[in-house]
Design a protein around this motif. Structure first.
Motif, short mmCIF file in Angstrom:
data_model
loop_
_atom_site.label_atom_id
_atom_site.label_comp_id
_atom_site.label_asym_id
_atom_site.label_seq_id
_atom_site.Cartn_x
_atom_site.Cartn_y
_atom_site.Cartn_z
N PRO A 1 0.83 -1.20 0.00
CA PRO A 1 0.00 0.00 0.00
C PRO A 1 0.87 1.25 0.00
CG PRO A 1 0.03 -0.98 2.18
CD PRO A 1 0.75 -1.94 1.27
N THR A 2 0.40 2.29 -0.67
CA THR A 2 1.15 3.55 -0.76
C THR A 2 0.27 4.73 -0.41
OG1 THR A 2 0.60 3.75 -3.11
CG2 THR A 2 2.70 2.68 -2.56
N SER B 1 -3.56 -2.02 -4.69
CA SER B 1 -4.21 -2.60 -5.88
C SER B 1 -5.13 -3.77 -5.52
CB SER B 1 -3.14 -3.07 -6.87
OG SER B 1 -3.75 -3.58 -8.03
N PRO B 2 -6.37 -3.72 -6.00
CA PRO B 2 -6.90 -2.77 -6.99
C PRO B 2 -7.72 -1.64 -6.36
CG PRO B 2 -8.37 -4.62 -6.83
CD PRO B 2 -7.28 -4.87 -5.83
N ASP B 3 -7.63 -1.46 -5.02
CA ASP B 3 -8.52 -0.52 -4.33
C ASP B 3 -7.77 0.74 -3.88
OD1 ASP B 3 -10.76 -2.33 -4.43
OD2 ASP B 3 -9.76 -3.48 -2.84
N LYS B 4 -8.54 1.81 -3.72
CA LYS B 4 -7.97 3.03 -3.16
C LYS B 4 -9.07 3.81 -2.43
CE LYS B 4 -8.51 5.86 -7.35
NZ LYS B 4 -7.78 6.66 -8.36
N ASN C 1 3.92 -0.57 8.57
CA ASN C 1 3.89 -1.45 9.74
C ASN C 1 2.58 -2.20 9.88
OD1 ASN C 1 6.52 -0.81 10.98
ND2 ASN C 1 5.66 1.24 11.20
N LEU C 2 1.70 -2.05 8.90
CA LEU C 2 0.38 -2.65 8.99
C LEU C 2 0.36 -4.00 8.27
CD1 LEU C 2 -2.44 -2.01 10.12
CD2 LEU C 2 -3.02 -1.00 7.90
N GLN C 3 0.36 -5.08 9.03
CA GLN C 3 0.37 -6.43 8.45
C GLN C 3 -0.73 -7.28 9.08
OE1 GLN C 3 2.30 -7.32 5.96
NE2 GLN C 3 3.54 -5.43 5.95
N PRO C 4 -1.68 -7.78 8.30
CA PRO C 4 -1.91 -7.50 6.87
C PRO C 4 -2.60 -6.15 6.69
CG PRO C 4 -3.61 -8.94 7.67
CD PRO C 4 -2.68 -8.74 8.83
N PHE C 5 -2.57 -5.63 5.48
CA PHE C 5 -3.19 -4.33 5.21
C PHE C 5 -4.70 -4.47 5.10
CE2 PHE C 5 -5.21 -1.51 2.14
CZ PHE C 5 -4.97 -0.28 2.74
N SER C 6 -5.39 -3.45 5.68
CA SER C 6 -6.82 -3.27 5.44
C SER C 6 -7.10 -1.80 5.63
CB SER C 6 -7.66 -4.10 6.41
OG SER C 6 -7.58 -3.58 7.73
#
Length: 407
Positions: free
Chosen positions: A6-7, A32-35, A82-87
């Motif tokens: 994520p960026t 990807s594929p969300d923002k 530092n967010l694992q997993p990303f949501s």
């Protein structure tokens, strides 16, 4: 399976122009594929947006905005890393919890929240003082963020207060309250300790102008014959304060019948009740006969009312309590001013002077500082010493003659 990192990026949302011709700057979180997009609280024109991406940016205002926008982006990216997993839910929980939006970083917002808490605790006077501080800061530099409080800002604000001819004491109060807010932001992990602006900045400390009366002036007040009942009441309450350990008028008005015994008054300062939760020690006041007479003259005769003197009532709000105390103090000061003029006393003789005079008279009579500290209800000797007036002029002259008197 490919894993996308994520960026966080900033972009000018030019889909809808605002009335002033500016567009909102938003933070975009993409995985990807969300923002998703989040407001930063800043608006720029297309020309300003182009300028802040120019390495030769010279506009100081735009430089400041650029720094703040980068601050939002960098903090967002740090959370993502530092967010694992990303949501998005996980990101938002941390992002908003750590106050990375402009609204949550607003200095005024932090003041407002603290002022609200002070009012809820009944500390109305302190709440008013903090409101005065943020109003002053907003006049000097509106819409400040927490990170805007830098050593350079502190120096420029101090100069600004000097130009307004504000006393060092007033400036010191405002800066100490600002420091308290910044410390709260650091404790909440909103600001970093290494960016602490007060680390090498010395807050000005004004020297109190001594307000204690001389022994001759005290005798004049004790022997004065008031012209009417209003002057008599004002003078009696002033003398009662002086004779009862320089008791603050707010504490006098909060006294209840159970605070009084045959020879003593026991009370805990209202100020201390609200600021210290542990080791609350009552102040014990030995009753002078004249204080007993004053108490008997003006005490509440309605047994259903809880207070010793008929100024406050049960069930009124903390704000009403504050206003009634202030009105009574103002009323006493008005009549004490008439008495001062009649007695040709040079300095003011308001309610606060009674407290200073009590402590200074004991000092002049060589009573230990430790005793005066306990009588005033202070936590340290240093606080007590700040209350004590200088020795009378006649004492200084007598001591000057001692230097050559060797007979």
């Amino acid at each position: 399976m490919e894993i996308y990192k994520p960026t966080a990026t900033l972009f000018l949302d030019n889909r809808k122009v605002k009335k002033d011709g500016r567009y909102p700057v938003k933070l975009s979180i993409y995985c990807s594929p969300d923002k998703k997009r989040y407001s930063t609280g800043y608006d720029l024109t297309k020309q300003e947006w182009e300028k802040i991406h120019n390495d030769r940016l010279r506009d100081d205002n735009l430089k400041e905005i650029k720094l703040k926008l980068n601050y939002f982006k960098e903090n967002a990216q740090a959370i993502l890393n530092n967010l694992q997993p990303f949501s998005f839910y996980g990101f938002e929980e941390q992002f908003f919890k750590t106050a990375k939006t402009k609204a949550d970083l607003s200095l005024a917002t932090w003041f407002d929240e603290y002022i609200k808490n002070l009012k809820a605790e009944g500390r109305i006077g302190t709440a008013i003082s903090y409101r005065t501080t943020i109003n002053s800061i907003n006049l000097f530099k509106p819409n400040m963020l927490l990170q805007d409080v830098t050593p350079a800002f502190l120096k420029s604000y101090e100069m600004y207060m000097t130009e307004l001819k504000k006393s060092p004491s007033t400036t010191g109060i405002y800066l100490r309250q600002l420091r308290a807010i910044i410390n709260k932001a650091i404790d909440a992990n909103i600001l970093k300790q290494e960016n602490y602006a007060f680390k090498k900045f010395e807050i000005p400390a004004g020297r109190n102008i001594k307000k204690a009366l001389s022994e001759g002036e005290i005798k004049k007040l004790l022997q004065y014959k008031p012209v009417d009942s209003r002057q008599q009441k004002a003078l009696d309450f002033w003398i009662f304060s002086y004779l009862c350990n320089g008791m603050n008028f707010t504490d006098i008005l909060h006294l209840k019948p159970e605070n009084v015994s045959e020879h003593f008054i026991y009370f805990i300062r209202e100020k201390t009740k609200r600021t210290r939760k542990k080791d609350l020690q009552p102040i014990k006041v030995g009753l002078n006969q004249r204080a007993v007479e004053i108490l008997g003259k003006w005490k509440n005769t309605d047994s259903k009312k809880p207070y010793l003197f008929p100024v406050l009532e049960e069930g009124i709000t903390a704000t009403t309590v504050k206003h009634r105390c202030q009105r009574f103090i103002k009323w006493v000061n008005k009549h004490m001013e008439d008495i001062r003029i009649d007695l040709e006393i040079k300095n003011k003789v308001g309610t606060y002077v009674a407290r200073h005079t009590f402590s200074t008279v004991l000092k002049r009579k060589h009573i230990p500082i430790s005793y005066i500290k306990e009588a005033l209800g202070h936590s340290t000797n240093a606080i007590t010493e700040s209350y004590l007036g200088s020795f009378a002029d006649e004492v200084k002259i007598e001591n000057a003659f001692l230097l050559t008197d060797f007979e």
